[in-house]
Structure formats: structure tokens, C-alpha cells
Scaffold this motif. Sequence first.
Motif, PDB file in Angstrom:
ATOM      1  N   THR A 175       0.825  -1.208   0.000  1.00  0.00           N
ATOM      2  CA  THR A 175       0.000   0.000   0.000  1.00  0.00           C
ATOM      3  C   THR A 175       0.853   1.250   0.000  1.00  0.00           C
ATOM      4  O   THR A 175       0.586   2.213  -0.745  1.00  0.00           O
ATOM      5  CB  THR A 175      -0.940  -0.009   1.223  1.00  0.00           C
ATOM      6  N   LEU A 176       1.899   1.277   0.810  1.00  0.00           N
ATOM      7  CA  LEU A 176       2.793   2.433   0.838  1.00  0.00           C
ATOM      8  C   LEU A 176       3.529   2.599  -0.486  1.00  0.00           C
ATOM      9  O   LEU A 176       3.737   3.729  -0.955  1.00  0.00           O
ATOM     10  CB  LEU A 176       3.789   2.287   1.987  1.00  0.00           C
ATOM     11  N   ASP A 177       3.910   1.490  -1.111  1.00  0.00           N
ATOM     12  CA  ASP A 177       4.570   1.569  -2.412  1.00  0.00           C
ATOM     13  C   ASP A 177       3.626   2.104  -3.482  1.00  0.00           C
ATOM     14  O   ASP A 177       4.027   2.889  -4.348  1.00  0.00           O
ATOM     15  CB  ASP A 177       5.097   0.196  -2.823  1.00  0.00           C
ATOM     16  N   VAL A 178       2.375   1.665  -3.441  1.00  0.00           N
ATOM     17  CA  VAL A 178       1.379   2.173  -4.394  1.00  0.00           C
ATOM     18  C   VAL A 178       1.193   3.673  -4.205  1.00  0.00           C
ATOM     19  O   VAL A 178       1.135   4.438  -5.174  1.00  0.00           O
ATOM     20  CB  VAL A 178       0.041   1.425  -4.235  1.00  0.00           C
ATOM     21  N   LEU A 179       1.111   4.118  -2.961  1.00  0.00           N
ATOM     22  CA  LEU A 179       0.945   5.548  -2.701  1.00  0.00           C
ATOM     23  C   LEU A 179       2.116   6.348  -3.269  1.00  0.00           C
ATOM     24  O   LEU A 179       1.913   7.406  -3.888  1.00  0.00           O
ATOM     25  CB  LEU A 179       0.814   5.801  -1.205  1.00  0.00           C
ATOM     26  N   ALA A 180       3.329   5.867  -3.078  1.00  0.00           N
ATOM     27  CA  ALA A 180       4.489   6.567  -3.619  1.00  0.00           C
ATOM     28  C   ALA A 180       4.417   6.660  -5.136  1.00  0.00           C
ATOM     29  O   ALA A 180       4.731   7.711  -5.727  1.00  0.00           O
ATOM     30  CB  ALA A 180       5.769   5.857  -3.189  1.00  0.00           C
ATOM     31  N   ALA A 181       3.974   5.585  -5.771  1.00  0.00           N
ATOM     32  CA  ALA A 181       3.844   5.588  -7.225  1.00  0.00           C
ATOM     33  C   ALA A 181       2.731   6.526  -7.681  1.00  0.00           C
ATOM     34  O   ALA A 181       2.850   7.198  -8.717  1.00  0.00           O
ATOM     35  CB  ALA A 181       3.585   4.170  -7.729  1.00  0.00           C
ATOM     36  N   GLN A 182       1.657   6.592  -6.915  1.00  0.00           N
ATOM     37  CA  GLN A 182       0.570   7.520  -7.250  1.00  0.00           C
ATOM     38  C   GLN A 182       1.054   8.964  -7.180  1.00  0.00           C
ATOM     39  O   GLN A 182       0.716   9.783  -8.039  1.00  0.00           O
ATOM     40  CB  GLN A 182      -0.611   7.308  -6.299  1.00  0.00           C
ATOM     41  N   ALA A 183       1.830   9.282  -6.165  1.00  0.00           N
ATOM     42  CA  ALA A 183       2.339  10.647  -6.023  1.00  0.00           C
ATOM     43  C   ALA A 183       3.260  11.004  -7.182  1.00  0.00           C
ATOM     44  O   ALA A 183       3.274  12.149  -7.651  1.00  0.00           O
ATOM     45  CB  ALA A 183       3.061  10.801  -4.692  1.00  0.00           C
ATOM     46  N   HIS A 184       4.030  10.019  -7.642  1.00  0.00           N
ATOM     47  CA  HIS A 184       4.923  10.263  -8.775  1.00  0.00           C
ATOM     48  C   HIS A 184       4.137  10.473 -10.056  1.00  0.00           C
ATOM     49  O   HIS A 184       4.456  11.359 -10.865  1.00  0.00           O
ATOM     50  CB  HIS A 184       5.881   9.082  -8.930  1.00  0.00           C
ATOM     51  N   ARG A 185       3.089   9.675 -10.248  1.00  0.00           N
ATOM     52  CA  ARG A 185       2.291   9.777 -11.474  1.00  0.00           C
ATOM     53  C   ARG A 185       1.356  10.979 -11.449  1.00  0.00           C
ATOM     54  O   ARG A 185       1.023  11.533 -12.499  1.00  0.00           O
ATOM     55  CB  ARG A 185       1.470   8.494 -11.673  1.00  0.00           C
ATOM     56  N   HIS A 186       0.917  11.388 -10.280  1.00  0.00           N
ATOM     57  CA  HIS A 186      -0.045  12.486 -10.149  1.00  0.00           C
ATOM     58  C   HIS A 186       0.553  13.554  -9.233  1.00  0.00           C
ATOM     59  O   HIS A 186       0.156  13.680  -8.059  1.00  0.00           O
ATOM     60  CB  HIS A 186      -1.369  11.977  -9.589  1.00  0.00           C
ATOM     61  N   PRO A 187       1.503  14.335  -9.703  1.00  0.00           N
ATOM     62  CA  PRO A 187       2.181  15.317  -8.844  1.00  0.00           C
ATOM     63  C   PRO A 187       1.243  16.376  -8.278  1.00  0.00           C
ATOM     64  O   PRO A 187       1.617  17.065  -7.322  1.00  0.00           O
ATOM     65  CB  PRO A 187       3.227  15.931  -9.777  1.00  0.00           C
ATOM     66  N   GLU A 188       0.028  16.479  -8.820  1.00  0.00           N
ATOM     67  CA  GLU A 188      -0.925  17.438  -8.258  1.00  0.00           C
ATOM     68  C   GLU A 188      -1.264  17.097  -6.808  1.00  0.00           C
ATOM     69  O   GLU A 188      -1.695  17.970  -6.035  1.00  0.00           O
ATOM     70  CB  GLU A 188      -2.196  17.502  -9.099  1.00  0.00           C
TER      71      GLU A 188
END
Length: 252
Positions: A175-188
Motif C-alpha cells: 500500500t505504501l509503495d502504491v501511494l508513492a507511485a501515485q504521487a509520482h504519477r499524479h504530482p498534483e
Amino acid sequence: MTALTQGPLLGFDTETTGVNPFRDRIVTAALVGRGPHGTEQRTWLINPGVEIPEQAAAIHGISTAHARANGMDPKQALAEISAELTAAFSRDVPVVAFNATFDLTIIEAELERHRLPTIGERLGRPLSPVIDPLVLDRALDRYRRGKRKLVDLCQVYGVEDAGNLHTADVDVAATLDVLAAQAHRHPELLTQDLDQLHQWQAGQHRAWAQNFNSWRASTGFEGPGASLHWPLGREDDDAPAVPMASHDRSVA
């Protein structure tokens, strides 16, 4: 906001006896803290005091006999878990949980069951900030087809080596890894402060749940739909319609 990329963050997950957060019990729980100084992890195996249904045991691997022989007293374990979560919320450290409504609701219900102060009572305010990668995914990639279980999001966001999902500690790390990837893909996401992000997720979840429940009604499905409330459910509300495994607790 650096919390999504650098921390500190506190990931949280549970495995349980079933899918009703107001009636079922926690069997295992994990907290994983990530931040600039590294990663720390705590896990709990709990004797829930009731039989663990075979369907649940087949998913998370914990039988009634194993929990009785090796599990902690639930009151002690719940006190420890809730103390960690309360401390994080008190310091405005985001608690990250996939389908947070389930895990946060069940621990509050368990605390009430064992006559312990709830996290909300300790804080004297609502539980926040919470970050829920499932809510984020539904909002940021609304029209993507396919399921949105944790294993699916790992594939979508390129999270590899998720390990043995259906165990609380592995689920938290994924879950934490997914969140990090989401932040990278969606910098907003990085432009919102934690309070803004929390409130935005609550609104996005409500909008999704209303649409989902309307779709259920239009297709003739009976029974409870998705709760409108996030990150805590309400017992007088429709119970979340969720599959069995904790990281699969998404309805669409």
C-alpha cells in the motif's frame, strides 16, 4: 507536501474474521512507519475470542486453533495498536490504509467492544489525516476499466515483488509503495496540504459511493451498498459491500 514522497507515514492494515467492521474481529494487524530515517514495523497476532470462519482462514492463513495457541489477548493488542495510531494522528502523521474505512472502523468498534477508549475519544476530534490509495485511484483514474483490488493497483502502478498479499505486513508495504507511485504519477497530489487532501478524499469517496449505489439500484441489486462515509463508517449506514480479504475490500 513531502509526506507522500518522504514521510513520515504510518501504514495500517488488518486481517479479520469477516467483512463486517462492526461485528467481526481483528486477527492480525500491522503498522509500518516510513520516513527519512528508514522503516519500522510492528505486527500483532490476536486471539479474537471467537471462531475464525474457514473462508477467512483460507485467505489469511490463520486458523482458530493457531490464534488461540499463539495470539495475544485482544485487549492488550488493541491498546498497543490504538496507542500507535493515536500518537501518529496527534503528530499529524498521515495514516495510510487501503480502503481505510474498513480498517479504521473495525479497530474503533473493537476498542468499544473491549471497553477501551477509542482513537477518536483519545484525540478529541475526528481521525485525520488519513490517506487511502483506493480512494485516490478511483478519483484520479475514474474511467479506467478493471478491478481495483490492491493486487490490481500494484500492477497498474508498477509495484513489483508485492510478496504474499493477504498478510497484514505485506499488504501495508504494498500500500505504501502504491501511494508513492501515485504521487509520482499524479504530482498534483503534492500541492495539497494534509488537511486539504483528507477533506478532498472524503468528498471523492462520497461522490463515488453515491454513483455506485445508484448503479446498483438501477441494475436491481438488493442489499446494502457502499457507505457514504470516510474514513469511518457508521453502523446505521449501509454497510460497505466488500469481499473477504482485507486488501480486496473494494467494491469496484
